[in-house]
Design a protein around this motif. Sequence first.
Motif, short mmCIF file in Angstrom:
data_model
loop_
_atom_site.label_atom_id
_atom_site.label_comp_id
_atom_site.label_asym_id
_atom_site.label_seq_id
_atom_site.Cartn_x
_atom_site.Cartn_y
_atom_site.Cartn_z
N LEU A 24 0.19 -1.73 0.20
CA LEU A 24 -0.02 0.16 -0.10
C LEU A 24 0.32 1.66 0.20
CD1 LEU A 24 -2.81 -0.97 2.70
CD2 LEU A 24 -2.52 -0.77 0.24
N LEU A 44 -2.47 -7.89 7.58
CA LEU A 44 -3.69 -8.12 7.98
C LEU A 44 -3.55 -9.63 7.29
CD1 LEU A 44 -4.48 -5.20 4.64
CD2 LEU A 44 -5.39 -5.27 7.07
N PHE A 273 -2.64 4.90 10.39
CA PHE A 273 -4.28 5.17 10.97
C PHE A 273 -4.49 6.17 9.53
CE2 PHE A 273 -7.07 8.14 12.81
CZ PHE A 273 -7.94 7.63 12.75
N THR A 274 -3.94 7.28 10.28
CA THR A 274 -4.50 8.01 8.63
C THR A 274 -4.98 8.33 7.18
OG1 THR A 274 -4.21 9.54 10.89
CG2 THR A 274 -5.39 11.22 8.77
N ARG A 275 -3.57 7.52 7.07
CA ARG A 275 -3.10 7.86 5.42
C ARG A 275 -3.11 6.33 4.79
NH1 ARG A 275 -4.55 12.31 5.03
NH2 ARG A 275 -2.74 13.98 5.68
N LEU A 276 -3.39 4.94 5.58
CA LEU A 276 -3.03 3.89 5.22
C LEU A 276 -4.63 2.79 5.78
CD1 LEU A 276 0.55 3.00 4.76
CD2 LEU A 276 -0.45 3.52 3.13
N LYS A 277 -4.98 4.03 6.39
CA LYS A 277 -6.18 2.93 7.11
C LYS A 277 -5.66 1.49 8.15
CE LYS A 277 -8.06 6.29 5.25
NZ LYS A 277 -7.75 7.46 6.67
N LEU A 278 -5.08 1.36 7.90
CA LEU A 278 -4.25 -0.14 8.50
C LEU A 278 -3.68 0.29 9.85
CD1 LEU A 278 -1.24 -1.01 6.30
CD2 LEU A 278 -3.20 -2.15 6.75
N VAL A 279 -4.43 -0.88 11.39
CA VAL A 279 -3.14 -1.35 12.65
C VAL A 279 -1.87 -1.57 12.69
CG1 VAL A 279 -4.62 -1.75 14.87
CG2 VAL A 279 -6.78 -0.82 12.94
N GLY A 310 0.51 -5.90 13.69
CA GLY A 310 -1.19 -5.38 14.48
C GLY A 310 -1.72 -5.92 15.88
#
Lengths: 327, 327
Positions: A24, A44, A273-279, A310
């Motif tokens: 990503l 993920l 969190f803000t830019r990739l929507k990943l934890v 994550g």
Amino acid sequence: MTDIARILAAADRLKGQIRRTPLLSSPFLDEIAGRRVLVKAECLQHTGSFKARGGWSAVSALPDEVRARGVIAFSSGNHAQGVAAAAKAFGIPAVIIMPEDAPALKIANTRALGAEVVLYDRKGGGSREAIGAELSAARGLTLIRPYDEPEVIAGQGTCGLEIAEQAAEMGVTSGDVVVCCGGGGLTSGIALALEAKAPGLRVRPAEPAGFDDTARSLAAGERLSNAAPSGSICDAIVTPAPGEITFPILQRLAGPGLVVSDDEALQAMALAFTRLKLVIEPGGAVALAACLFRRDQITGDTVICTASGGNVDAALFAEALTRFGDA
Amino acid sequence: MTDIARILAAADRLKGQIRRTPLLSSPFLDEIAGRRVLVKAECLQHTGSFKARGGWSAVSALPDEVRARGVIAFSSGNHAQGVAAAAKAFGIPAVIIMPEDAPALKIANTRALGAEVVLYDRKGGGSREAIGAELSAARGLTLIRPYDEPEVIAGQGTCGLEIAEQAAEMGVTSGDVVVCCGGGGLTSGIALALEAKAPGLRVRPAEPAGFDDTARSLAAGERLSNAAPSGSICDAIVTPAPGEITFPILQRLAGPGLVVSDDEALQAMALAFTRLKLVIEPGGAVALAACLFRRDQITGDTVICTASGGNVDAALFAEALTRFGDA
């Protein structure tokens, strides 16, 4: 000995069991880093980290009659879940030895995956290796080491095969691949895979300050230990020293190491969190943090990094957002 | 008129511009839902939501000389970013009309993508349609509607093509596909794609309580409006009524609708954090919430749902974790 043939064999066994995680990016992160940043989203992966690869690889490689007696592992959490998930899929017993200060989520998940969890006192100087050896002998369980284990390294190496393929698809043939580094299983596995499949890409281990044993060992040319056994929020990658098997691979193929602070890891988590929507958990964010905040130590137009796990408790993630959110 | 040919043509134009987002799952979510849950992670799409598909589709479908004059859109945020990103890639002007109470992150991102943002007072009864028509006429901009626009529906339909492919790869040929539904662009686009490519899968629109215009309209057989113009945390999917173009498609192919509370959406966000390592915004979490908390209204062994966007402010996400984290 792990080589590309063993990694390819692991990839065959892992087919259908492991996710090909996406690579990503975000123009906002590129701007901070001063170059394109491609993030291999291993958070993920099944069980929330790349450890599912090594766990499945090692358990699936055992002879049937050995595997049937069960497996044992020591882990601060992610390796535990990787081994437990593989054991559950094969229907065999799993005993996991975890430090009692491991994140609650990792302990709970390991139990929920059907494993028997044995806690030990990491700060009191308990040796997980001694506990592991004793239980292993008593019950006929096979010990699955978290990184100094050829089939585990081969399993983690499958992440490197995917990086090589995905980088080629995106036209990236040279540059740094920054990898979150604890004992070096993922780092050495990726390095071996890239040596064979994408020799223009070079692995750079990333570690938290105070636990930069690999960076210092690579610079010194010998395995050095960390001063303390614990004390970073990056619990997933705090190990006493580089592995016996992994370190020679890293000496040949990787470095120099990159080091970031715990706060930089938290800031990278907030940006993911803000830019990739990943934890991403702290130990899984040090490679991204290095890309964002050590740009002068990295070369090339494009850098690849692992977001290796994550499994972070909600309270710590909320803290990262409160301190560094909307950054 | 949007049909499968138009969706396939959009897919051709989107190639290389749009991510094929993964279909993720967790045994922990399956247990809550009472069946296997597969989550289409559109929050990982460029710009953080599926709207990048429709934005690119509509902008790329314009004749060159029309596109060159620029585009205009009204949006609470995700459509804005989708259109702005496409306009930036084509190097054309974009004007975006947004409610002044839209999430700060969405407004900031839209500006950062190079668009001119015009704010209006949603609660004061301002009509974004009127503002859009006026600006459009004055500057020769082409209005890109958020859902009642055939090329936008075709773009969102490419998400349905991927769901059909990925479901087939996983052996899923029948069951419900729960889709977060605002004006119905994504919902109708997916429904058209599945009709052609996976006719055993049926679309079920999911909405927040109080803004369940689509569910009520499908039950009544005519387009009904919501009582209030705003007031749900699910800002991304709060629209006055089903679309003129989208509703007949939904009547033919989708329903009945599923409705969840704002708190259930927040709880689904917390569970996606813990179990999928995904950041989902409230409006993007209603479909997952319906899978988890409306199991008696869903049929089949496997349910697919969209996690359609992840553009949530840090404070609201932290609130979801504080209230429902480690659930």
